[in-house]
Design an enzyme around this catalytic site. Structure first.
Site, short mmCIF file in Angstrom:
data_model
loop_
_atom_site.label_atom_id
_atom_site.label_comp_id
_atom_site.label_asym_id
_atom_site.label_seq_id
_atom_site.Cartn_x
_atom_site.Cartn_y
_atom_site.Cartn_z
CB VAL A 1 -0.97 0.00 1.22
CG1 VAL A 1 -2.01 -1.12 1.04
CG2 VAL A 1 -0.25 -0.15 2.54
CG HIS B 1 -3.74 -6.32 -1.02
ND1 HIS B 1 -2.79 -7.13 -0.46
CD2 HIS B 1 -4.59 -7.14 -1.69
CE1 HIS B 1 -3.06 -8.40 -0.77
NE2 HIS B 1 -4.14 -8.42 -1.51
CB CYS C 1 -17.46 11.77 2.76
SG CYS C 1 -17.48 11.66 0.95
N GLY D 1 9.42 -10.55 -3.15
CA GLY D 1 9.25 -10.13 -1.76
C GLY D 1 7.88 -10.41 -1.17
CG ASN E 1 10.69 -13.89 -0.98
OD1 ASN E 1 10.26 -12.75 -0.99
ND2 ASN E 1 10.39 -14.75 -0.04
C1 BV8 Z 1 -10.82 -11.84 -0.57
C2 BV8 Z 1 -4.39 -4.68 3.88
C3 BV8 Z 1 -12.97 -12.30 -1.56
C4 BV8 Z 1 -3.61 -3.52 3.43
C5 BV8 Z 1 -4.00 -7.02 3.43
C6 BV8 Z 1 -8.66 -18.16 -1.22
C7 BV8 Z 1 -9.14 -17.32 -2.22
C8 BV8 Z 1 -9.55 -16.03 -1.91
C9 BV8 Z 1 -9.48 -15.57 -0.60
C10 BV8 Z 1 -9.00 -16.38 0.40
C11 BV8 Z 1 -8.59 -17.69 0.09
N1 BV8 Z 1 -8.15 -18.27 1.24
C12 BV8 Z 1 -8.25 -17.37 2.26
C13 BV8 Z 1 -8.79 -16.23 1.79
C14 BV8 Z 1 -9.12 -15.07 2.60
C15 BV8 Z 1 -7.99 -14.07 2.72
C16 BV8 Z 1 -6.63 -14.70 2.91
O1 BV8 Z 1 -5.87 -14.87 1.97
N2 BV8 Z 1 -6.30 -15.03 4.15
C17 BV8 Z 1 -4.99 -15.58 4.45
C18 BV8 Z 1 -4.51 -15.05 5.78
C19 BV8 Z 1 -5.08 -17.09 4.39
N3 BV8 Z 1 -7.96 -13.20 1.56
C20 BV8 Z 1 -8.76 -12.11 1.55
O2 BV8 Z 1 -9.54 -11.84 2.44
C21 BV8 Z 1 -8.65 -11.19 0.33
N4 BV8 Z 1 -9.98 -10.91 -0.18
O3 BV8 Z 1 -10.56 -13.00 -0.47
O4 BV8 Z 1 -12.03 -11.35 -1.11
C22 BV8 Z 1 -12.49 -12.99 -2.79
C23 BV8 Z 1 -12.80 -14.32 -2.96
C24 BV8 Z 1 -12.37 -14.97 -4.10
C25 BV8 Z 1 -11.63 -14.30 -5.07
C26 BV8 Z 1 -11.34 -12.98 -4.87
C27 BV8 Z 1 -11.75 -12.32 -3.74
C28 BV8 Z 1 -8.09 -9.84 0.72
C29 BV8 Z 1 -6.61 -9.95 1.00
C30 BV8 Z 1 -6.02 -8.55 1.30
C31 BV8 Z 1 -5.92 -8.36 2.77
N5 BV8 Z 1 -5.23 -7.09 3.07
N6 BV8 Z 1 -3.51 -5.86 3.83
C32 BV8 Z 1 -2.49 -3.33 4.40
O5 BV8 Z 1 -2.78 -3.08 5.58
O6 BV8 Z 1 -1.34 -3.41 3.95
S1 BV8 Z 1 -3.01 -8.40 3.42
C33 BV8 Z 1 -1.38 -8.08 3.77
O7 BV8 Z 1 -0.67 -9.27 3.38
C34 BV8 Z 1 -0.74 -6.98 2.96
O8 BV8 Z 1 -1.56 -6.49 1.92
C35 BV8 Z 1 0.47 -7.69 2.37
O9 BV8 Z 1 0.89 -7.07 1.25
C36 BV8 Z 1 -0.10 -9.02 2.13
C37 BV8 Z 1 0.80 -10.12 1.73
O10 BV8 Z 1 1.90 -10.17 2.61
P1 BV8 Z 1 3.36 -10.06 1.97
O11 BV8 Z 1 3.42 -8.82 1.16
O12 BV8 Z 1 3.69 -11.34 1.29
O13 BV8 Z 1 4.23 -9.84 3.27
P2 BV8 Z 1 4.79 -10.94 4.28
O14 BV8 Z 1 5.30 -10.23 5.49
O15 BV8 Z 1 3.79 -12.03 4.43
O16 BV8 Z 1 6.04 -11.59 3.49
C38 BV8 Z 1 7.18 -10.79 3.22
C39 BV8 Z 1 8.10 -11.61 2.34
O17 BV8 Z 1 9.21 -10.80 1.99
C40 BV8 Z 1 8.65 -12.83 3.04
O18 BV8 Z 1 8.62 -13.94 2.14
C41 BV8 Z 1 10.10 -12.46 3.36
O19 BV8 Z 1 10.97 -13.58 3.29
C42 BV8 Z 1 10.41 -11.51 2.23
N7 BV8 Z 1 11.43 -10.50 2.57
C43 BV8 Z 1 11.64 -9.89 3.76
N8 BV8 Z 1 12.68 -9.02 3.63
C44 BV8 Z 1 13.09 -9.08 2.34
C45 BV8 Z 1 12.30 -10.02 1.66
N9 BV8 Z 1 12.48 -10.33 0.36
C46 BV8 Z 1 13.48 -9.67 -0.28
N10 BV8 Z 1 14.26 -8.75 0.30
C47 BV8 Z 1 14.11 -8.43 1.59
N11 BV8 Z 1 14.92 -7.52 2.15
#
Ligand code: BV8
Length: 228
Positions: free
Chosen positions: A88, A104, A131, A170, A196
């Site tokens: 974001v 997102h 708003c 990432g 990554n």
């Molecule tokens: C939805 C808000 C209905 C903004 C976020 C199956 C299908 C569809 C949905 C689901 C499903 N199963 C479960 C769901 C529901 C849910 C979901 O996925 N839950 C999870 C927990 C299981 N999904 C939803 O609710 C989504 N909407 O499903 O709507 C629908 C149905 C069908 C089809 C379409 C829609 C909505 C998801 C969005 C939620 N909002 N954030 C904010 O506050 O930022 S999620 C949050 O996680 C952020 O947006 C973030 O971007 C996102 C993903 O995380 P990552 O970016 O991957 O970050 P993370 O820390 O996890 O990983 C970091 C990585 O970087 C690591 O691998 C690390 O090793 C690496 N790293 C670290 N340092 C470095 C590096 N790499 C390189 N260099 C470095 N230096």
């Protein structure tokens, strides 16, 4: 020439000081995502959610793009690239990217839960804000919470169906539907690459592992030198 779809996550901006969600000390280790990243949490305590995003907006305002952002922008200027981000923050735009698809949402935008209007977010949002369009006290960050429909899925699906290469940068591959894009690519017979810090749970054809600020510029340089 390649048609590339690049999905980025918090790891792209980690070295710009924005932290990640699921690493040690990450945001989801400090906050319960149910409280600050769901519509239910917002309904329960809007002030707490606005404070969470005010803090992240302030942190992001002081951040600068790192070498990985600049490398992706260089690639976008030289190839047919769709930049899809789960992030974001606006660091890709700050590095000169055009047309970033923030699936997102964006920290720097606000929206009205009553009429759907969207406008540049003020540095600090409060529950008493109205708003600018309809006057309702229903303003919220213009981000996609859990259970809400991500932005641009049709465009992403269409791009993935035409892509000659899918790249994830990432991201832990935890959150859907973004985490399923690599499976869509595989189903379409599109080669996939993961860039990554460490291997995620996704099944990719190739991977480069290390800090994004090092591996992304190196990978972009190879794509461009191979004239792909
Ligand atoms: C939805 C808000 C209905 C903004 C976020 C199956 C299908 C569809 C949905 C689901 C499903 N199963 C479960 C769901 C529901 C849910 C979901 O996925 N839950 C999870 C927990 C299981 N999904 C939803 O609710 C989504 N909407 O499903 O709507 C629908 C149905 C069908 C089809 C379409 C829609 C909505 C998801 C969005 C939620 N909002 N954030 C904010 O506050 O930022 S999620 C949050 O996680 C952020 O947006 C973030 O971007 C996102 C993903 O995380 P990552 O970016 O991957 O970050 P993370 O820390 O996890 O990983 C970091 C990585 O970087 C690591 O691998 C690390 O090793 C690496 N790293 C670290 N340092 C470095 C590096 N790499 C390189 N260099 C470095 N230096």
């Amino acid at each position: 020439m390649e048609k590339i779809v690049i999905l980025s996550g918090a790891g792209l901006s980690a070295e710009s000081g924005l932290g990640t969600f699921r690493d040690e000390g990450g945001l989801w280790t400090q906050y319960d995502l149910a409280d600050v990243a769901t519509p239910e949490g917002f309904a329960r305590d809007p002030g707490k959610v606005l404070d969470f995003y005010n803090e992240r907006r302030a942190n992001a305002a002081g951040a600068r793009p790192n070498a990985a952002h600049h490398a992706l922008v260089r690639l976008q200027h030289e190839r047919d690239v769709l930049l899809v981000t789960q992030n974001v923050d606006s660091l890709l735009e700050a590095a000169g990217a055009r047309d970033v698809l923030h699936m997102h949402g964006r920290l720097d935008r606000a929206t009205c839960a009553a009429c759907g209007a969207s406008w540049p977010a003020p540095p600090v949002m409060s529950v008493s804000d109205r708003c600018p369009d309809c006057g309702a006290r229903a303003t919220r960050p213009d981000v996609v919470w859990f259970g809400e429909m991500p932005v641009g899925l049709d465009r992403i699906d269409a791009a993935l169906s035409q892509a000659t290469l899918f790249v994830a940068v990432g991201t832990s591959g935890t959150v859907y539907p973004a985490a399923g894009f690599v499976d869509l690519a595989r189903a379409n017979g599109t080669p996939s690459v993961e860039l990554n810090l460490e291997a995620s749970s996704g099944v990719f054809d190739d991977g480069r592992y290390g800090p994004a600020s090092e591996i992304v510029p190196a990978w972009v340089g190879k794509i461009l030198s191979d004239n792909r």
